[in-house]
Write a protein that holds these residues in place. Sequence first.
Motif, PDB file in Angstrom:
ATOM      1  N   TYR A 119       0.807  -1.223   0.000  1.00 34.27           N
ATOM      2  CA  TYR A 119       0.000   0.000   0.000  1.00 34.27           C
ATOM      3  C   TYR A 119       0.841   1.275   0.000  1.00 34.27           C
ATOM      4  O   TYR A 119       0.318   2.362  -0.181  1.00 34.27           O
ATOM      5  CB  TYR A 119      -0.940   0.019   1.225  1.00 34.27           C
ATOM      6  N   ARG A 120       2.171   1.169   0.225  1.00 34.61           N
ATOM      7  CA  ARG A 120       2.984   2.389   0.292  1.00 34.61           C
ATOM      8  C   ARG A 120       3.768   2.583  -1.007  1.00 34.61           C
ATOM      9  O   ARG A 120       4.808   3.225  -1.026  1.00 34.61           O
ATOM     10  CB  ARG A 120       3.950   2.301   1.479  1.00 34.61           C
ATOM     11  N   ILE A 159      -4.626  -3.828   1.938  1.00 35.25           N
ATOM     12  CA  ILE A 159      -4.149  -3.229   3.193  1.00 35.25           C
ATOM     13  C   ILE A 159      -3.839  -4.322   4.217  1.00 35.25           C
ATOM     14  O   ILE A 159      -3.160  -4.088   5.199  1.00 35.25           O
ATOM     15  CB  ILE A 159      -5.220  -2.239   3.745  1.00 35.25           C
ATOM     16  N   GLY A 191       7.551  -5.186   8.795  1.00 32.16           N
ATOM     17  CA  GLY A 191       6.538  -5.822   9.632  1.00 32.16           C
ATOM     18  C   GLY A 191       5.880  -7.000   8.939  1.00 32.16           C
ATOM     19  O   GLY A 191       5.512  -7.997   9.581  1.00 32.16           O
ATOM     20  N   ALA A 192       5.756  -6.927   7.615  1.00 28.12           N
ATOM     21  CA  ALA A 192       5.102  -8.002   6.864  1.00 28.12           C
ATOM     22  C   ALA A 192       5.848  -9.317   7.033  1.00 28.12           C
ATOM     23  O   ALA A 192       5.249 -10.398   6.965  1.00 28.12           O
ATOM     24  CB  ALA A 192       5.013  -7.626   5.379  1.00 28.12           C
ATOM     25  N   ASN A 219      11.831   0.059   6.648  1.00 29.78           N
ATOM     26  CA  ASN A 219      11.836   1.490   6.993  1.00 29.78           C
ATOM     27  C   ASN A 219      11.899   1.693   8.515  1.00 29.78           C
ATOM     28  O   ASN A 219      11.605   2.758   9.019  1.00 29.78           O
ATOM     29  CB  ASN A 219      10.633   2.216   6.367  1.00 29.78           C
ATOM     30  N   TYR A 221      10.192   0.667  11.052  1.00 29.33           N
ATOM     31  CA  TYR A 221       9.011   0.568  11.915  1.00 29.33           C
ATOM     32  C   TYR A 221       7.840  -0.148  11.222  1.00 29.33           C
ATOM     33  O   TYR A 221       7.638   0.001  10.014  1.00 29.33           O
ATOM     34  CB  TYR A 221       8.490   1.969  12.290  1.00 29.33           C
TER      35      TYR A 221
HETATM   36  C1  LIG Z   1      -2.982  -8.627   8.906  1.00 31.06           C
HETATM   37  C2  LIG Z   1      -2.901  -7.204   9.389  1.00 31.06           C
HETATM   38  N1  LIG Z   1      -2.561  -6.952  10.665  1.00 31.06           N
HETATM   39  C3  LIG Z   1      -2.475  -5.678  11.112  1.00 31.06           C
HETATM   40  C4  LIG Z   1      -2.751  -4.636  10.266  1.00 31.06           C
HETATM   41  C5  LIG Z   1      -2.615  -3.192  10.757  1.00 31.06           C
HETATM   42  N2  LIG Z   1      -1.411  -2.637  10.120  1.00 31.06           N
HETATM   43  C6  LIG Z   1      -1.486  -1.853   9.039  1.00 31.06           C
HETATM   44  S1  LIG Z   1       0.018  -1.410   8.483  1.00 31.06           S
HETATM   45  C7  LIG Z   1       0.791  -2.217   9.729  1.00 31.06           C
HETATM   46  C8  LIG Z   1       2.295  -2.195   9.855  1.00 31.06           C
HETATM   47  C9  LIG Z   1       2.994  -2.781   8.699  1.00 31.06           C
HETATM   48  O1  LIG Z   1       4.352  -2.454   8.762  1.00 31.06           O
HETATM   49  P1  LIG Z   1       5.373  -2.856   7.660  1.00 31.06           P
HETATM   50  O2  LIG Z   1       5.049  -4.198   7.119  1.00 31.06           O
HETATM   51  O3  LIG Z   1       6.721  -2.650   8.208  1.00 31.06           O
HETATM   52  O4  LIG Z   1       5.105  -1.837   6.464  1.00 31.06           O
HETATM   53  P2  LIG Z   1       5.077  -0.254   6.447  1.00 31.06           P
HETATM   54  O5  LIG Z   1       3.686   0.141   6.855  1.00 31.06           O
HETATM   55  O6  LIG Z   1       6.121   0.247   7.393  1.00 31.06           O
HETATM   56  O7  LIG Z   1       5.350   0.139   5.045  1.00 31.06           O
HETATM   57  C10 LIG Z   1      -0.134  -2.850  10.555  1.00 31.06           C
HETATM   58  C11 LIG Z   1       0.233  -3.646  11.745  1.00 31.06           C
HETATM   59  C12 LIG Z   1      -3.141  -4.933   8.950  1.00 31.06           C
HETATM   60  N3  LIG Z   1      -3.431  -3.984   8.062  1.00 31.06           N
HETATM   61  N4  LIG Z   1      -3.180  -6.223   8.519  1.00 31.06           N
END
Ligand SMILES: Cc1ncc(C[n+]2csc(CCOP(=O)(O)OP(=O)(O)O)c2C)c(N)n1
Length: 388
Positions: A119-120, A159, A191-192, A219, A221
């Motif tokens: 999404y980014r 998302i 985070g993914a 990035n 976080y």
């Molecule tokens: C399965 C799931 N869990 C939680 C969320 C809430 N959420 C949205 S973005 C995010 C963080 C993701 O971080 P990262 O993968 O590092 O990517 P970034 O947003 O930093 O680009 C979370 C926990 C979600 N959208 N989907």
Amino acid sequence: MPAISGDEDRAMTADRPAATIAPRKKGMGRKRIDLGELEDVQILNEHGVVDEASEPTIDGTDLFRIYRTMVLTRAVDRRMVNMQRQGEMGTFAPGEGQEATQIGQIFPVTDKDWFSPSYRSFGAQLWRGWTIEGLLLLWGGYFEGFEVPAGVNDLPFSIVVGSHILPAVGVAMGIRMRGDDAIVLTNFGDGALSQGVVSEAFNFAAVYKAPIVFVCENNGYAISTPIEHQAGTIELARRGPGFGIPSVRVDGNDVLAMIVTTRAALERARSGGGPSLIEAVTYRMSAHTTADDPKVYRSEEEVAKWRARCPIARFEKYLLNKGLLDHKTIDRIGKECEQEVRAARERFRKRAKARPREVFDFMFQKLPAELEAQKREYLARLDRKGVE
Ligand SMILES: Cc1ncc(C[n+]2csc(CCOP(=O)(O)OP(=O)(O)O)c2C)c(N)n1
């Protein structure tokens, strides 16, 4: 019994807050990218000084287009945040600071290849042919904004963190079974990597030698969770070899390093070598989304440190040094991009006179009762006088 070692990373993370996840300079002097070495790759340092031995050959027109798209990406980003603040946008996930990671990874991907974005990824989406007003409609909540433009081989993004990666591997496996020449590139955040489905995706890709490039945009976080609290090793590229996937860690704020590394991974995939993992070490300069306040979880000093590593300023210095850019042109490009975004905003406003009514549609054939109630409340609000 011998002690089990391997805690070196943990020891390191304890001493290394997110602010210091700065790429080391081991890549300097390297002539080719050795996927699988897990070393940091940097070609253009923070001062815009290039390592000539590793400098890729890219013609002037392409260098100019790369620079312009990075500037346009930032202009779209800032405008979108302003529009959300003024109530014109539902939400938005800004990417300021990640422009080199975005444009560097997508530049070597051809039109016949496939891209499965997170999404980014709006910078890469712009490069692929998505329109600015289309992206405004998407983040504004209008269904038509989600449609992939005709002729663009991209998957729609989700998302739900990490959910687009396994489908991307499926596409790559299909390509291989059919003997097609294309490859797939997919990107995601640090985070993914904590999602189980991403491990499944890595394993399928490795076993089936799927022609896919995984780009992890580290990035620092996942919303407010710093990488030290998210992972047992902050060097995320280390995960790849465990799956049999050659991996490399790159300075994600160095567009040249991103291009060279992605090119090597694409060549590997195209020649039947299978998947690669690129960890692009970068930093999200602004909020996670417009619903986030990063001041709560990170310091001004940390942000200032990364601001000094701005990927656009760095590339600008490189182009100035090469005589491919001058200050007058920098000024002109900035104004042109701003103008382009404003014109797109006008087209968006013509289309978006009424607020989107479809935001609860298309996910479920039959909405669960709780969402049905929310939908009724939302539509009633829109129907009340003065809400538009
Ligand atoms: C399965 C799931 N869990 C939680 C969320 C809430 N959420 C949205 S973005 C995010 C963080 C993701 O971080 P990262 O993968 O590092 O990517 P970034 O947003 O930093 O680009 C979370 C926990 C979600 N959208 N989907």
